[in-house]
Design a protein around this motif. Structure first.
Motif, PDB file in Angstrom:
ATOM      1  N   LEU A 220      61.368  75.251 -11.933  1.00 26.50           N
ATOM      2  CA  LEU A 220      60.363  74.715 -12.652  1.00 26.50           C
ATOM      3  C   LEU A 220      58.985  75.294 -12.242  1.00 26.50           C
ATOM      4  CD1 LEU A 220      61.558  70.848 -12.120  1.00 26.50           C
ATOM      5  CD2 LEU A 220      61.505  72.032 -14.148  1.00 26.50           C
ATOM      6  N   GLN A 221      58.898  76.186 -11.251  1.00 25.64           N
ATOM      7  CA  GLN A 221      57.743  76.708 -10.859  1.00 25.64           C
ATOM      8  C   GLN A 221      57.023  77.681 -11.820  1.00 25.64           C
ATOM      9  OE1 GLN A 221      58.015  77.817  -6.602  1.00 25.64           O
ATOM     10  NE2 GLN A 221      59.100  76.053  -6.152  1.00 25.64           N
ATOM     11  N   ASP A 222      55.847  77.971 -11.539  1.00 23.78           N
ATOM     12  CA  ASP A 222      54.936  78.982 -12.181  1.00 23.78           C
ATOM     13  C   ASP A 222      54.129  79.647 -11.069  1.00 23.78           C
ATOM     14  OD1 ASP A 222      53.176  80.485 -13.806  1.00 23.78           O
ATOM     15  OD2 ASP A 222      53.029  79.058 -15.296  1.00 23.78           O
ATOM     16  N   PRO A 223      54.601  80.825 -10.819  1.00 22.71           N
ATOM     17  CA  PRO A 223      53.762  81.568  -9.855  1.00 22.71           C
ATOM     18  C   PRO A 223      52.392  81.835  -9.896  1.00 22.71           C
ATOM     19  CG  PRO A 223      55.084  83.022 -11.010  1.00 22.71           C
ATOM     20  CD  PRO A 223      55.458  81.689 -11.633  1.00 22.71           C
ATOM     21  N   THR A 230      54.159  71.230 -10.168  1.00 19.99           N
ATOM     22  CA  THR A 230      53.642  70.103 -10.348  1.00 19.99           C
ATOM     23  C   THR A 230      53.683  69.293  -9.098  1.00 19.99           C
ATOM     24  OG1 THR A 230      53.986  70.117 -12.845  1.00 19.99           O
ATOM     25  CG2 THR A 230      53.709  67.782 -11.744  1.00 19.99           C
ATOM     26  N   THR A 231      52.778  68.478  -8.878  1.00 23.15           N
ATOM     27  CA  THR A 231      52.366  67.856  -7.774  1.00 23.15           C
ATOM     28  C   THR A 231      52.028  66.261  -8.083  1.00 23.15           C
ATOM     29  OG1 THR A 231      49.920  68.086  -7.271  1.00 23.15           O
ATOM     30  CG2 THR A 231      51.649  69.527  -6.362  1.00 23.15           C
ATOM     31  N   THR A 258      49.878  68.300 -13.292  1.00 29.40           N
ATOM     32  CA  THR A 258      51.085  68.925 -13.956  1.00 29.40           C
ATOM     33  C   THR A 258      50.813  70.516 -14.189  1.00 29.40           C
ATOM     34  OG1 THR A 258      50.717  68.148 -15.863  1.00 29.40           O
ATOM     35  CG2 THR A 258      52.337  67.087 -14.960  1.00 29.40           C
ATOM     36  N   LEU A 259      51.688  71.450 -14.089  1.00 31.34           N
ATOM     37  CA  LEU A 259      51.957  72.736 -14.789  1.00 31.34           C
ATOM     38  C   LEU A 259      51.412  72.534 -16.336  1.00 31.34           C
ATOM     39  CD1 LEU A 259      54.765  74.528 -12.849  1.00 31.34           C
ATOM     40  CD2 LEU A 259      52.262  74.858 -12.586  1.00 31.34           C
TER      41      LEU A 259
END
Length: 382
Positions: A220-223, A230-231, A258-259
């Motif tokens: 789910l991550q985007d570097p 998302t936090t 959110t991303l």
């Protein structure tokens, strides 16, 4: 007037979000009128605040929007060593509330007006000033509603939030929510006969943390972002009357950042589902009048502009940089993008100084922004 003189004038207006921005808007309107630039004001319902929209060049074709917000955050309780609403200069730095976030950019845009008027432009340049960005990107929405209905919607937008003039193509979206937990009070000696709203709110906050942990999954991550996921976090909580009374009410506020490709409302619905399916039945088993409700406080979408878009190409020309980046803070950019106006964020100063006591923008950054807008003018010549 040059950008420093204009910044001094703009800083002199206390446009903290709780105050009116009309004195500043009237100053800008009068300044533009002296240069024979037409503008329009879009007021809030109480007519205590206004957006401003001005056009330089032909209005019968799509143009470039130079956008900024006029409101600033409070100075209350901050240990300022200079007057916050008076421009001070020392060691190559210009101090005052809003110098970085983001009246420095607005000053440079206004200083660029004579140069823009002196050139035959192949597309118009619009100046868009909004209110209440700091409390949820509220004011710009009525401005965008107007633009969306026009036959010649702007082609692209440059928002001058402080990025040290590094072009930014992406930021996270945000959703702020409130949860009200209503239980049943009783004497604490008979605690099992009551419904402790604080304890059930704590259960919900714990679930919020578990949801947040799940959003850290690698897939789910985007570097490109920091942090790259998302936090979620609960930031305010209140409840209870006295230690010997089982609390009937508790309220907490939480946010989801959110991303750009994720939906904050989907995340919020996961907590709401848990509340309805897992928590509320336990509460109502003791007192049927127990309840949990959620309400939205504010939201804005994320931004993810295509690096090959016209907006990105133009700002790369003006900044002499094709190295695009992302920022952790939000802007009005996602709202422009949502109505089909590709947006880049690029402005003088750093958010490291924004919202802090003795906020400043360097003289060098202001001058560099002046040069960026000069290059924009050249790029738009016929």
């Amino acid at each position: 007037m040059n950008s420093k003189a204009l910044l001094a004038a703009l800083i002199g207006f206390d446009t903290t979000s709780r105050e009116s921005n009309l004195q500043l808007i009237e100053f800008v309107r009068d300044y533009l009128a002296r240069h024979e630039v037409p503008c329009e004001l879009i007021f809030n319902g109480e007519r205590s605040k206004a957006n401003l929209f001005a056009t330089i060049g032909a209005a019968d074709r799509p143009g470039v929007v130079l956008s900024g917000h006029t409101d600033v955050v409070p100075v209350d309780g901050q240990p300022w060593t200079v007057p916050p609403f008076e421009l001070s200069e020392k060691d190559g730095k210009l101090y005052g509330r809003g110098t970085a976030d983001m009246k420095g950019y607005i000053a440079c845009v206004l200083a660029a007006v004579p140069g823009l008027l002196a050139e035959p432009l192949r597309m118009p340049v619009h100046i868009a000033l909004s209110y209440d960005e700091e409390v949820g990107c509220l004011g710009v929405r009525s401005l965008l509603a107007e633009l969306e209905q026009r036959p010649h919607k702007p082609a692209l937008c440059i928002i001058g939030e402080p990025t040290e003039l590094k072009p930014v193509l992406g930021h996270k979206g945000k959703l702020a929510m409130r949860c009200d937990v209503h239980g049943a009070a009783c004497h604490s000696a008979y605690a099992p006969q009551g419904v402790n709203a604080i304890e059930y709110a704590a259960d919900l906050i714990g679930e919020l943390g578990r949801i947040g942990a799940g959003l850290r999954a690698e897939h789910l991550q985007d570097p490109r972002f920091d942090p790259p996921f998302t936090t979620v976090q609960a930031g305010l909580i209140g409840g209870g009357k006295a230690l010997n009374i089982v609390p009937a009410d508790c309220r907490f506020d939480f946010e989801i950042r959110t991303l750009p490709d994720q939906n904050a409302h989907d995340v919020a619905q996961r907590l709401q589902h848990y509340a309805q399916q897992q928590v509320l039945p336990k509460m109502q088993a003791v007192d049927a009048a127990s309840d949990i409700s959620f309400s939205e406080l504010s939201s804005y979408p994320g931004l993810a502009t295509d690096a090959h878009s016209d907006a990105a190409n133009l700002i790369a020309q003006c900044c002499d940089s094709s190295e695009f980046t992302t920022v952790a803070f939000g802007t009005e950019g996602g709202l422009f993008d949502a109505i089909g106006i590709p947006t880049v964020v690029c402005g003088p100063g750093s958010m490291d100084q924004g919202h802090k006591p003795d906020e400043f923008v360097s003289v060098a950054q202001l001058a560099a922004c002046d040069r960026m807008l000069e290059r924009l003018t050249w790029a738009l010549r016929e």
